[in-house]
Motif scaffolding. Structure first.
Motif, PDB file in Angstrom:
ATOM      1  N   UNK A   1      -4.014   6.031  78.961  1.00  0.00           N
ATOM      2  CA  UNK A   1      -2.715   6.034  79.630  1.00  0.00           C
ATOM      3  C   UNK A   1      -2.354   4.634  80.123  1.00  0.00           C
ATOM      4  N   UNK A   2      -3.364   3.890  80.565  1.00  0.00           N
ATOM      5  CA  UNK A   2      -3.119   2.529  81.053  1.00  0.00           C
ATOM      6  C   UNK A   2      -2.882   1.553  79.902  1.00  0.00           C
ATOM      7  N   UNK A   3      -3.647   1.725  78.819  1.00  0.00           N
ATOM      8  CA  UNK A   3      -3.523   0.850  77.640  1.00  0.00           C
ATOM      9  C   UNK A   3      -3.236   1.714  76.415  1.00  0.00           C
ATOM     10  N   UNK A   4      -1.978   2.119  76.223  1.00  0.00           N
ATOM     11  CA  UNK A   4      -1.658   2.993  75.075  1.00  0.00           C
ATOM     12  C   UNK A   4      -1.602   2.203  73.766  1.00  0.00           C
ATOM     13  N   UNK A   5      -2.757   1.777  73.332  1.00  0.00           N
ATOM     14  CA  UNK A   5      -2.861   1.030  72.085  1.00  0.00           C
ATOM     15  C   UNK A   5      -3.715   1.801  71.100  1.00  0.00           C
ATOM     16  N   UNK A   6      -3.578   1.435  69.842  1.00  0.00           N
ATOM     17  CA  UNK A   6      -4.300   2.147  68.785  1.00  0.00           C
ATOM     18  C   UNK A   6      -5.805   1.998  68.967  1.00  0.00           C
ATOM     19  N   UNK A   7      -6.244   0.793  69.289  1.00  0.00           N
ATOM     20  CA  UNK A   7      -7.685   0.564  69.433  1.00  0.00           C
ATOM     21  C   UNK A   7      -8.267   1.412  70.562  1.00  0.00           C
ATOM     22  N   UNK A   8      -7.504   1.623  71.650  1.00  0.00           N
ATOM     23  CA  UNK A   8      -7.996   2.440  72.758  1.00  0.00           C
ATOM     24  C   UNK A   8      -8.152   3.900  72.338  1.00  0.00           C
ATOM     25  N   UNK A   9      -7.163   4.433  71.623  1.00  0.00           N
ATOM     26  CA  UNK A   9      -7.247   5.824  71.160  1.00  0.00           C
ATOM     27  C   UNK A   9      -8.386   6.000  70.168  1.00  0.00           C
TER      28      UNK A   9
ATOM     29  N   UNK B   1       1.973   7.140  68.910  1.00  0.00           N
ATOM     30  CA  UNK B   1       1.955   5.806  68.296  1.00  0.00           C
ATOM     31  C   UNK B   1       2.281   5.829  66.811  1.00  0.00           C
ATOM     32  N   UNK B   2       3.017   6.821  66.345  1.00  0.00           N
ATOM     33  CA  UNK B   2       3.334   6.895  64.905  1.00  0.00           C
ATOM     34  C   UNK B   2       4.204   5.728  64.462  1.00  0.00           C
ATOM     35  N   UNK B   3       5.013   5.182  65.352  1.00  0.00           N
ATOM     36  CA  UNK B   3       5.907   4.080  65.005  1.00  0.00           C
ATOM     37  C   UNK B   3       5.396   2.728  65.500  1.00  0.00           C
TER      38      UNK B   3
ATOM     39  N   UNK C   1      -0.927   1.812  61.086  1.00  0.00           N
ATOM     40  CA  UNK C   1      -1.712   1.902  59.852  1.00  0.00           C
ATOM     41  C   UNK C   1      -3.197   2.061  60.170  1.00  0.00           C
ATOM     42  N   UNK C   2      -3.692   1.294  61.139  1.00  0.00           N
ATOM     43  CA  UNK C   2      -5.101   1.378  61.532  1.00  0.00           C
ATOM     44  C   UNK C   2      -5.434   2.774  62.064  1.00  0.00           C
ATOM     45  N   UNK C   3      -4.498   3.355  62.837  1.00  0.00           N
ATOM     46  CA  UNK C   3      -4.718   4.684  63.395  1.00  0.00           C
ATOM     47  C   UNK C   3      -4.814   5.737  62.294  1.00  0.00           C
ATOM     48  N   UNK C   4      -3.892   5.686  61.326  1.00  0.00           N
ATOM     49  CA  UNK C   4      -3.903   6.677  60.252  1.00  0.00           C
ATOM     50  C   UNK C   4      -5.165   6.538  59.390  1.00  0.00           C
ATOM     51  N   UNK C   5      -5.555   5.311  59.125  1.00  0.00           N
ATOM     52  CA  UNK C   5      -6.770   5.109  58.325  1.00  0.00           C
ATOM     53  C   UNK C   5      -7.986   5.672  59.056  1.00  0.00           C
ATOM     54  N   UNK C   6      -8.087   5.421  60.366  1.00  0.00           N
ATOM     55  CA  UNK C   6      -9.222   5.946  61.139  1.00  0.00           C
ATOM     56  C   UNK C   6      -9.188   7.474  61.184  1.00  0.00           C
ATOM     57  N   UNK C   7      -7.990   8.052  61.351  1.00  0.00           N
ATOM     58  CA  UNK C   7      -7.847   9.517  61.385  1.00  0.00           C
ATOM     59  C   UNK C   7      -8.276  10.126  60.048  1.00  0.00           C
ATOM     60  N   UNK C   8      -7.809   9.511  58.946  1.00  0.00           N
ATOM     61  CA  UNK C   8      -8.167  10.041  57.625  1.00  0.00           C
ATOM     62  C   UNK C   8      -9.670   9.898  57.361  1.00  0.00           C
TER      63      UNK C   8
ATOM     64  N   UNK D   1      -7.353  15.044  55.151  1.00  0.00           N
ATOM     65  CA  UNK D   1      -7.287  13.592  54.966  1.00  0.00           C
ATOM     66  C   UNK D   1      -6.157  13.218  54.015  1.00  0.00           C
ATOM     67  N   UNK D   2      -6.000  13.979  52.926  1.00  0.00           N
ATOM     68  CA  UNK D   2      -4.924  13.693  51.970  1.00  0.00           C
ATOM     69  C   UNK D   2      -3.552  13.847  52.635  1.00  0.00           C
ATOM     70  N   UNK D   3      -3.394  14.888  53.431  1.00  0.00           N
ATOM     71  CA  UNK D   3      -2.114  15.080  54.130  1.00  0.00           C
ATOM     72  C   UNK D   3      -1.834  13.926  55.099  1.00  0.00           C
ATOM     73  N   UNK D   4      -2.896  13.439  55.762  1.00  0.00           N
ATOM     74  CA  UNK D   4      -2.715  12.315  56.691  1.00  0.00           C
ATOM     75  C   UNK D   4      -2.270  11.071  55.934  1.00  0.00           C
ATOM     76  N   UNK D   5      -2.910  10.802  54.792  1.00  0.00           N
ATOM     77  CA  UNK D   5      -2.522   9.634  53.992  1.00  0.00           C
ATOM     78  C   UNK D   5      -1.065   9.747  53.536  1.00  0.00           C
ATOM     79  N   UNK D   6      -0.661  10.910  53.049  1.00  0.00           N
ATOM     80  CA  UNK D   6       0.712  11.079  52.575  1.00  0.00           C
ATOM     81  C   UNK D   6       1.713  10.936  53.724  1.00  0.00           C
ATOM     82  N   UNK D   7       1.363  11.525  54.877  1.00  0.00           N
ATOM     83  CA  UNK D   7       2.248  11.388  56.038  1.00  0.00           C
ATOM     84  C   UNK D   7       2.398   9.915  56.436  1.00  0.00           C
ATOM     85  N   UNK D   8       1.292   9.208  56.394  1.00  0.00           N
ATOM     86  CA  UNK D   8       1.336   7.787  56.750  1.00  0.00           C
ATOM     87  C   UNK D   8       2.172   6.995  55.760  1.00  0.00           C
ATOM     88  N   UNK D   9       2.017   7.264  54.468  1.00  0.00           N
ATOM     89  CA  UNK D   9       2.793   6.545  53.453  1.00  0.00           C
ATOM     90  C   UNK D   9       4.286   6.810  53.586  1.00  0.00           C
TER      91      UNK D   9
END
Length: 725
Positions: free
Chosen positions: A220-228, A255-257, A262-269, A281-289
Motif C-alpha cells: 500500500x505504501x509502495x504500489x510498485x510491481x517489484x513490491x507486489x 497495475x495493469x496500465x 510487463x514484468x508483472x504479467x511475466x512473473x504471474x505467468x 498461463x496462456x490466458x495471462x500471456x494473451x491478456x497481457x499482449x
C-alpha cells in the motif's frame, strides 16, 4: 600615520615591499662543459636522504603523580577549547575533543562535549553515530538509548540511525523494543529496503503472520510491481498458492496500465507455469499482449514464444503472435496507407507464415497505394514493393507468368516521360534471361532505350550482347548510346576499346578523333576535374590532380572530358607503336591546355619511347626546354609549377645514368625563400602567414642590377650635394 594609510590591513599595516620574499639572485654558470665525473639522479637523492636532519619531535612526557596529570589535562583542555573557539564549525575537532575526554575516563565531560557539538550542528548524523557508539562501547545502554531516540526524532529520514538503533536493541535481546522502533520508522514511510528489513526481522523470529501484515502495508505504501512480486513470492515460499495467486490478481487489477506491467504479467505467468496451470498461463500471456503497447512487450513476446514452444503447438504460436502483430500492422496502414515501411513489415510478417493467398493479398493492397505526386523521390520506396513482389513470385511462389505480369504492370505504371528506374528495367531483362527468353530480354531493354534511356541500361545491354558475341549489335548500341549522350567520355572510350580489341585500328582511331572533336561537354558548370597520368615505359599510372586555373582564356574544366579522351587516345597510339601520332596528339593537347602535368607527361613519354636512347633523351630535353620557356615567358607568375618542372627534369637526368647531364638543370634551379605576407580580415589586419617564394637565377641577376643602379644614384646624389656645399 602616513605609513599606516599606505599599509595593507590584511598584512598588519605593512607595505607590499616589506612583505616581499627576497630570493638570492641565481648565479650564472660560466663554464657549461660537462664535468668529468657525472652524478646520477639516484645518487643525488640518496645523498639528500642521508644528509637530511631528523624530524623534531616533542619529547615523551611521563606523568608520575596526580599534580602532573591535572596540569596535563588542564593544558590539553585549554588547547581544545582554544581550537574550538577558532574553528567552531569543524566537527572533527569536537570529535577529537570528546574522544580525548573519553580516553581520560571522564565520561561526564565527554558527554558535555558531545552535547555542545550537537548544539553546533545537530543535522550531522555522523556526530550522533559516534556519540551513540561511545555510549555503547562503554556499556551505558540507557544513555545510548537516549541518544538514539533523540537522533531518530530529529533526523527521521536518515536510515542508518534507525538501523543502528534497531540493531542495538536486537543484540540486547529486546525484540519488543526493536519491533516498536520499526513501527515508529514505518510511520515515516521509508523506502523499500526499510520495509524489507522489517519483514526479514519478523521472519528471523518465525512471525509469518506479522510479516504478511507488513507486506500488505508495504504494497500500500509502495504500489510498485517489484513490491507486489516480492509479496507473491513470499506467499509462494510459505507454500500458500491460493494467497500468492490472490496477490497477483490484486496486483493486475491495480497495475495493469503501469509502465512495468510487463514484468508483472511475466512473473504471474511463470508462477502459473510452475503450478502446472498452463491454460491459466496462456490466458495471462494473451491478456497481457492485448493490454501492453508493442514497444514495451518485447520480453513478453519472447517469453510467450518460449512458453508455446514448450507447452503449445505451432498454430498456437501463430495465433498468439502473428495475429496480434497483424492487427497492429493493419492499424498502421489504415492510419497512413502511404507508409511503405509499415507495408514492408506487414509483408515480411505474412511471408514468415508462408500463406500464399494472404501474401499476394497484402502485396496487391500495398501496390495499389500509388504515390499521389509524379516525382521520383516519392516513388523510390514504392517501387521496391513491386520489386519484392516480383522476386517473391519468381523465387518463392515459382510462378513465372505471374512474375512476368508483375514486371509488365510495374513498367506500364511508371511515368517514363517524367522519370524512370533503370533498376526495374534491368531486373525484368535479367528475369527473362534466367528463363532463357533472350528475345524477351532484348525487347525489354529495347523499350527501355526507347522510352527512358539511361547509362546503366546501355552498359548492361552492351555487356549482354558482348557476352553473346554479337559485335554488330554492340556497335549499334554504342552508336545509339553516343547519339543519346555525345558528351559521354565513358561511351567513347569503351567504344574505341571494343574496336581495338577486335584489331580494328582505323575504326578505333576514327572514334577517338570524333571524341576529341566533340564541342559539347557533359558538365560544363563544374570547376574541378580530377584526372592525370604518368607514362613510365609505356605503362600509365593514374593519380588525382586538381585542375583549377584559367589559361589562355580557357577554363581547364571545360576541357576535362577532352583531356580524358586524349589520354585514352594517346594510350591507344602508344600501344600501336605510333610514336609520331602520339607526338602529334600531345601537341594538339598542348594547344588546348598547357598544364604542368601535360608537359611532364609529354617529356616522360619521349624519354620512354621505344627508339634510340640518345634520341629519346634529346626529345625529352627539348620538351622540358619548351615547357620552361613557356613558364618563363608566358606564365611567370606560376613559379611553383616552374620549380616542379625543373625538379622533374633533374630527376629524369639522374635516372638516365651516364647519359644524363644534371649540369643542364642545376644552374636553372631556383632558391627557396621563406617570406611573410599580411592576412587581411573583416576587422582589419589579422596577422601574417609564411609562404615559400622561388627566386630564379635571372631574377636574382636583375635584382643585383637594381641594387647597383640604386648605389650609383646614391653616389651621384652625394657628389651633387658636396659640390653645392
Amino acid at each position: 600615520m602616513a605609513s599606516n594609510k599606505d599599509g595593507d590591513p590584511s598584512l598588519g599595516y605593512l607595505t607590499r615591499k616589506d612583505t616581499e620574499v627576497k630570493l638570492p639572485r641565481p648565479t650564472r654558470v660560466k663554464n657549461k662543459t660537462p664535468a668529468p665525473v657525472q652524478i646520477t639522479a639516484e645518487q643525488i637523492l640518496r645523498e639528500a636522504r642521508e644528509r637530511q636532519e631528523a624530524d623534531i619531535r616533542p619529547p615523551k612526557q611521563k606523568i608520575t603523580d596526580s599534580t602532573e596529570l591535572g596540569d596535563y589535562r588542564l593544558r590539553k583542555r585549554k588547547e581544545f577549547e582554544d581550537l574550538i573557539r577558532r574553528v567552531r564549525w569543524n566537527i572533527s575537532v569536537w570529535i577529537k575533543y570528546a574522544q580525548w575526554e573519553e580516553s581520560q575516563k571522564d565520561f561526564n565531560r565527554a558527554r558535555s562535549v558531545w552535547e555542545r557539538a550537537l548544539e553546533v550542528d545537530y543535522r550531522n548524523h555522523t556526530l550522533w553515530l559516534k556519540y551513540a557508539e561511545v555510549e555503547m562501547k562503554n556499556k551505558f545502554i540507557n544513555h545510548a538509548r537516549n541518544v538514539w531516540d533523540r537522533a531518530v526524532t530529529l533526523l527521521p529520514r536518515v536510515d542508518q540511525l534507525w538501523y543502528k538503533y534497531i540493531h542495538m536493541e536486537e543484540m540486547l535481546g529486546n525484540i519488543a523494543g526493536a519491533r516498536q522502533i520499526f513501527e515508529r520508522w514505518m510511520g515515516w514511510m521509508p523506502d523499500q529496503q526499510g520495509w524489507l528489513s522489517y519483514i526479514k526481522f519478523e521472519l528471523r523470529y518465525n512471525e509469518v503472520e506479522r510479516a504478511r501484515g507488513i507486506f500488505e502495508r508495504f504494497v500500500q505504501c509502495h504500489p510498485k510491481v517489484s513490491a507486489w512480486i516480492r509479496f507473491a513470492k513470499f506467499e509462494m515460499k510459505n507454500g500458500d498458492v491460493a494467497r500468492a495467486r490472490n496477490v497477483y490478481e490484486k496486483a493486475v487489477q491495480k497495475l495493469a496500465d503501469d509502465e512495468e506491467a510487463e514484468m508483472l504479467f511475466v512473473a504471474f505467468a511463470e508462477f502459473e507455469e510452475r503450478c502446472k496451470e498452463t491454460e491459466r498461463a496462456r490466458c495471462i500471456y494473451k491478456f497481457a499482449l492485448d493490454h501492453i503497447p508493442k514497444g514495451r512487450a518485447e520480453d513478453l513476446y519472447r517469453k510467450f514464444v518460449a512458453f508455446e514452444k514448450q507447452y503449445g503447438d505451432k498454430e498456437g504460436i501463430e495465433d498468439a503472435i502473428v495475429g496480434k502483430r497483424r492487427f497492429q500492422y493493419e492499424d498502421e496502414v489504415r492510419k497512413n496507407p502511404l507508409n511503405y515501411d509499415a507495408w514492408f513489415d506487414y509483408i515480411r510478417l505474412e511471408e514468415s507464415v508462408t500463406n500464399k493467398v494472404r501474401i499476394r493479398e497484402v502485396y496487391e493492397r500495398a501496390i495499389a497505394n500509388v504515390p499521389p505526386a509524379q516525382e521520383k523521390r516519392y516513388w523510390q520506396r514504392y517501387i521496391y514493393l513491386w520489386i519484392n513482389y516480383a522476386l517473391y513470385e519468381e523465387l518463392d511462389a515459382e510462378d513465372i507468368e505471374r512474375t512476368r505480369e508483375v514486371y509488365r504492370e510495374c513498367l506500364n505504371l511508371i511515368p517514363h516521360e517524367k522519370f524512370s528506374f533503370a533498376k526495374i528495367w534491368l531486373l525484368a531483362a535479367q528475369f527473362e534471361i534466367r528463363h532463357l527468353n533472350l528475345n524477351g530480354a532484348r525487347q525489354v531493354l529495347g523499350n527501355a532505350i526507347g522510352k527512358a534511356p539511361k547509362d546503366k541500361i546501355f552498359k548492361k545491354y552492351i555487356e549482354i550482347e558482348l557476352q553473346l558475341g554479337n559485335i554488330d549489335r554492340c556497335r549499334k548500341l554504342y552508336e545509339k548510346y553516343l547519339e543519346w549522350s555525345p558528351e559521354n567520355c565513358y561511351a567513347w572510350s569503351k567504344y574505341a576499346e571494343l574496336e581495338r580489341s577486335l584489331s580494328e585500328t582505323e575504326r578505333a582511331r576514327s572514334i577517338f578523333e570524333l571524341a576529341i572533336a566533340q564541342p559539347a561537354l557533359d558538365m560544363p558548370e563544374l570547376l574541378w576535374k580530377v584526372m592525370d597520368f604518368v607514362i613510365c615505359k609505356g605503362t600509365y599510372l593514374r593519380f588525382p590532380l586538381v585542375v583549377y586555373c584559367l589559361m589562355e582564356g580557357i577554363w581547364m574544366c571545360a576541357y576535362g572530358t577532352l583531356f580524358l579522351e586524349t589520354v585514352a587516345y594517346i594510350d591507344f597510339e602508344i600501344s600501336e607503336g605510333e610514336y609520331d601520332r602520339t607526338r602529334e596528339l600531345y601537341e594538339r593537347l598542348l594547344d588546348r591546355t598547357r598544364h604542368l602535368k601535360v608537359w611532364i607527361s609529354y617529356a616522360k613519354f619521349e624519354a620512354s619511347a621505344m627508339e634510340e636512347q640518345k634520341l629519346c633523351i634529346q626529345n625529352a630535353r627539348r620538351v622540358f626546354e619548351k615547357a620552361l620557356n613557356y613558364f618563363r615567358m608566358s606564365a611567370p607568375e606560376l613559379k611553383e609549377e616552374r620549380a616542379m618542372l625543373l625538379d622533374e627534369w633533374l630527376d629524369m637526368e639522374k635516372s638516365f645514368g651516364q647519359l644524363g647531364d644534371v649540369s643542364l638543370v642545376e644552374p636553372k634551379l631556383p632558391k627557396k625563400l621563406k617570406k611573410r605576407k599580411q592576412i587581411a580580415s573583416e576587422d582589419g589586419l589579422a596577422g601574417y602567414e609564411e609562404y615559400i617564394d622561388y627566386v630564379f637565377p635571372e631574377e636574382a641577376h636583375a635584382h643585383n642590377l637594381k641594387i647597383l643602379e640604386k648605389a650609383r644614384e646614391w653616389k651621384r646624389q652625394k657628389l651633387a650635394s658636396g659640390a653645392d656645399d
